[in-house]
Scaffold this motif. Structure first.
Motif, PDB file in Angstrom:
ATOM      1  N   GLY A   1      45.929 -11.973 -22.073  1.00 28.21           N
ATOM      2  CA  GLY A   1      46.982 -11.917 -21.050  1.00 28.21           C
ATOM      3  C   GLY A   1      48.481 -11.536 -21.791  1.00 28.21           C
ATOM      4  N   LYS A   2      48.556 -12.125 -22.797  1.00 33.04           N
ATOM      5  CA  LYS A   2      50.092 -12.205 -23.613  1.00 33.04           C
ATOM      6  C   LYS A   2      50.279 -10.857 -24.108  1.00 33.04           C
ATOM      7  CE  LYS A   2      48.404 -14.541 -28.078  1.00 33.04           C
ATOM      8  NZ  LYS A   2      48.747 -15.713 -28.828  1.00 33.04           N
ATOM      9  N   LYS A   3      49.345 -10.093 -24.423  1.00 32.10           N
ATOM     10  CA  LYS A   3      49.519  -8.745 -24.813  1.00 32.10           C
ATOM     11  C   LYS A   3      50.435  -7.812 -23.889  1.00 32.10           C
ATOM     12  CE  LYS A   3      45.277  -8.547 -27.830  1.00 32.10           C
ATOM     13  NZ  LYS A   3      44.210  -7.797 -28.202  1.00 32.10           N
TER      14      LYS A   3
ATOM     15  N   VAL B   1      53.912 -10.138 -12.795  1.00 32.53           N
ATOM     16  CA  VAL B   1      54.304  -9.068 -13.678  1.00 32.53           C
ATOM     17  C   VAL B   1      55.632  -8.407 -13.820  1.00 32.53           C
ATOM     18  CG1 VAL B   1      53.639  -7.097 -11.821  1.00 32.53           C
ATOM     19  CG2 VAL B   1      53.420  -6.708 -14.206  1.00 32.53           C
ATOM     20  N   VAL B   2      56.283  -8.142 -14.883  1.00 30.33           N
ATOM     21  CA  VAL B   2      57.566  -7.882 -15.087  1.00 30.33           C
ATOM     22  C   VAL B   2      57.705  -6.574 -15.863  1.00 30.33           C
ATOM     23  CG1 VAL B   2      58.559 -10.212 -14.236  1.00 30.33           C
ATOM     24  CG2 VAL B   2      57.907  -9.596 -16.893  1.00 30.33           C
ATOM     25  N   LYS B   3      58.793  -5.669 -15.846  1.00 31.75           N
ATOM     26  CA  LYS B   3      58.803  -4.900 -16.644  1.00 31.75           C
ATOM     27  C   LYS B   3      59.950  -5.024 -17.794  1.00 31.75           C
ATOM     28  CE  LYS B   3      59.207   0.311 -16.608  1.00 31.75           C
ATOM     29  NZ  LYS B   3      59.419   1.653 -15.699  1.00 31.75           N
ATOM     30  N   GLU B   4      59.673  -4.899 -18.792  1.00 33.52           N
ATOM     31  CA  GLU B   4      60.682  -5.230 -19.771  1.00 33.52           C
ATOM     32  C   GLU B   4      61.764  -4.335 -20.015  1.00 33.52           C
ATOM     33  OE1 GLU B   4      58.204  -6.179 -23.298  1.00 33.52           O
ATOM     34  OE2 GLU B   4      58.002  -8.470 -22.564  1.00 33.52           O
ATOM     35  N   GLU B   5      62.773  -4.445 -20.777  1.00 33.76           N
ATOM     36  CA  GLU B   5      63.792  -3.384 -21.267  1.00 33.76           C
ATOM     37  C   GLU B   5      63.001  -2.348 -21.986  1.00 33.76           C
ATOM     38  OE1 GLU B   5      66.996  -4.974 -23.213  1.00 33.76           O
ATOM     39  OE2 GLU B   5      67.591  -6.159 -21.542  1.00 33.76           O
ATOM     40  N   SER B   6      62.014  -2.614 -22.710  1.00 31.40           N
ATOM     41  CA  SER B   6      61.545  -1.506 -23.679  1.00 31.40           C
ATOM     42  C   SER B   6      60.500  -0.733 -22.730  1.00 31.40           C
ATOM     43  CB  SER B   6      60.579  -2.108 -24.797  1.00 31.40           C
ATOM     44  OG  SER B   6      59.588  -2.823 -24.131  1.00 31.40           O
ATOM     45  N   GLY B   7      60.461  -0.846 -21.548  1.00 33.74           N
ATOM     46  CA  GLY B   7      59.547  -0.065 -20.745  1.00 33.74           C
ATOM     47  C   GLY B   7      58.046  -0.753 -20.551  1.00 33.74           C
ATOM     48  N   LYS B   8      57.857  -1.673 -21.382  1.00 30.24           N
ATOM     49  CA  LYS B   8      56.396  -2.115 -21.281  1.00 30.24           C
ATOM     50  C   LYS B   8      56.373  -3.209 -19.985  1.00 30.24           C
ATOM     51  CE  LYS B   8      55.924  -1.910 -26.306  1.00 30.24           C
ATOM     52  NZ  LYS B   8      55.336  -2.601 -27.676  1.00 30.24           N
ATOM     53  N   LEU B   9      54.885  -3.424 -19.651  1.00 27.51           N
ATOM     54  CA  LEU B   9      54.774  -4.436 -18.628  1.00 27.51           C
ATOM     55  C   LEU B   9      54.158  -5.497 -19.279  1.00 27.51           C
ATOM     56  CD1 LEU B   9      53.189  -2.289 -15.944  1.00 27.51           C
ATOM     57  CD2 LEU B   9      55.386  -3.219 -15.790  1.00 27.51           C
ATOM     58  N   ARG B  10      54.565  -6.638 -18.688  1.00 31.65           N
ATOM     59  CA  ARG B  10      53.906  -8.036 -19.299  1.00 31.65           C
ATOM     60  C   ARG B  10      53.526  -9.102 -18.163  1.00 31.65           C
ATOM     61  NH1 ARG B  10      54.026 -10.415 -24.080  1.00 31.65           N
ATOM     62  NH2 ARG B  10      55.558  -8.675 -25.054  1.00 31.65           N
ATOM     63  N   VAL B  11      52.279  -9.404 -18.131  1.00 36.01           N
ATOM     64  CA  VAL B  11      51.924 -10.404 -17.030  1.00 36.01           C
ATOM     65  C   VAL B  11      52.200 -11.662 -17.705  1.00 36.01           C
ATOM     66  CG1 VAL B  11      49.978 -10.873 -15.832  1.00 36.01           C
ATOM     67  CG2 VAL B  11      50.245  -8.409 -16.372  1.00 36.01           C
ATOM     68  N   SER B  12      52.431 -12.537 -16.819  1.00 33.62           N
ATOM     69  CA  SER B  12      52.804 -13.962 -17.370  1.00 33.62           C
ATOM     70  C   SER B  12      52.476 -15.115 -16.329  1.00 33.62           C
ATOM     71  CB  SER B  12      54.290 -14.121 -17.725  1.00 33.62           C
ATOM     72  OG  SER B  12      55.234 -13.961 -16.468  1.00 33.62           O
TER      73      SER B  12
END
Length: 226
Positions: free
Chosen positions: A50-52, A88-99
């Motif tokens: 999940g943290k990837k 789920v959020v979208k980071e400034e780098s364009g990647k998605l991260r689920v938390s």
């Protein structure tokens, strides 16, 4: 001279008794009401899956609305709703991260699951998935006729299956079936329904199997020894 037996000084609210007449040792019995319990808080570990972060290709367009995500790519469009335990959020780098939004056992389970589901829809609409099956048996063969998959599996009649919308089926050398599409769950479901017609039997290995499946074989009955 009389011998002295060892004794213990005990509080008045505890019971004592002799372990034996010869030793003369007193044992202490602790009342049940005095037994205490220590309560500790166990912290849930974060899921390694999940943290990837999730890479988003340039040819995929995302729409994020609170607990909802929609991905649109060259192969199709998929969406996913998230439970309240994860976001789920979208980071400034364009990647998605689920938390996780809460620290519970269910949230820890949902964390890795929905990270995998999110990655599946991103890869599905951009690259797609496929599942390969192999027909093993004398006379077993398959062919695509229009929008149907037709298989001869040793029955008195051929088996005809309609290919679901959004999936593609290709047959190679009459015995290899390739199911492809952008929805991984639909591909797996249709491939499982194909295999269900003739699961591989353990003696000769005849039937329908996945290309990467290992069929455990059994030894047949031996004949009578003369």
């Amino acid at each position: 001279m009389a011998s002295l037996s060892p004794s213990l000084h005990l509080p008045c609210n505890s019971r004592t008794g002799f372990a034996g007449k010869t030793q003369g040792i007193r044992l202490r019995v602790i009342p049940a009401g005095r037994v205490g319990f220590i309560r500790t808080t166990v912290e849930c570990k974060e899921s390694r899956i999940g943290k990837k972060p999730i890479e988003v290709p340039s040819n995929v367009t995302l729409t994020l609305e609170e607990q909802f995500i929609k991905a649109k790519g060259p192969l199709g469009e998929l969406s996913l709703n998230y439970p309240g335990e994860v976001k789920v959020v979208k980071e400034e780098s364009g990647k998605l991260r689920v938390s996780k939004t809460v620290e519970t056992k269910r949230a820890n389970q949902m964390h890795g699951l929905f990270r995998t589901l999110t990655d599946n829809i991103i890869v599905g609409v951009s690259k797609g998935f496929d599942k390969k099956l192999q027909l093993v048996g004398v006379g077993y063969r398959a062919a695509v006729e229009g929008k149907d998959l037709v298989m001869n599996l040793g029955f008195s009649h051929p088996v005809r299956m309609a290919v679901p919308e959004g999936l593609k089926v290709k047959v190679e050398e009459n015995t290899r079936i390739i199911v492809s599409g952008y929805d991984k769950s639909e591909i797996g479901q249709f491939a499982a329904s194909i295999k269900k017609w003739r699961p591989p039997e353990p003696y000769k290995g005849k039937g329908i199997r996945y290309a990467d499946e290992v069929v455990r074989r059994k030894e047949g009955k031996a004949g009578k020894k003369k």
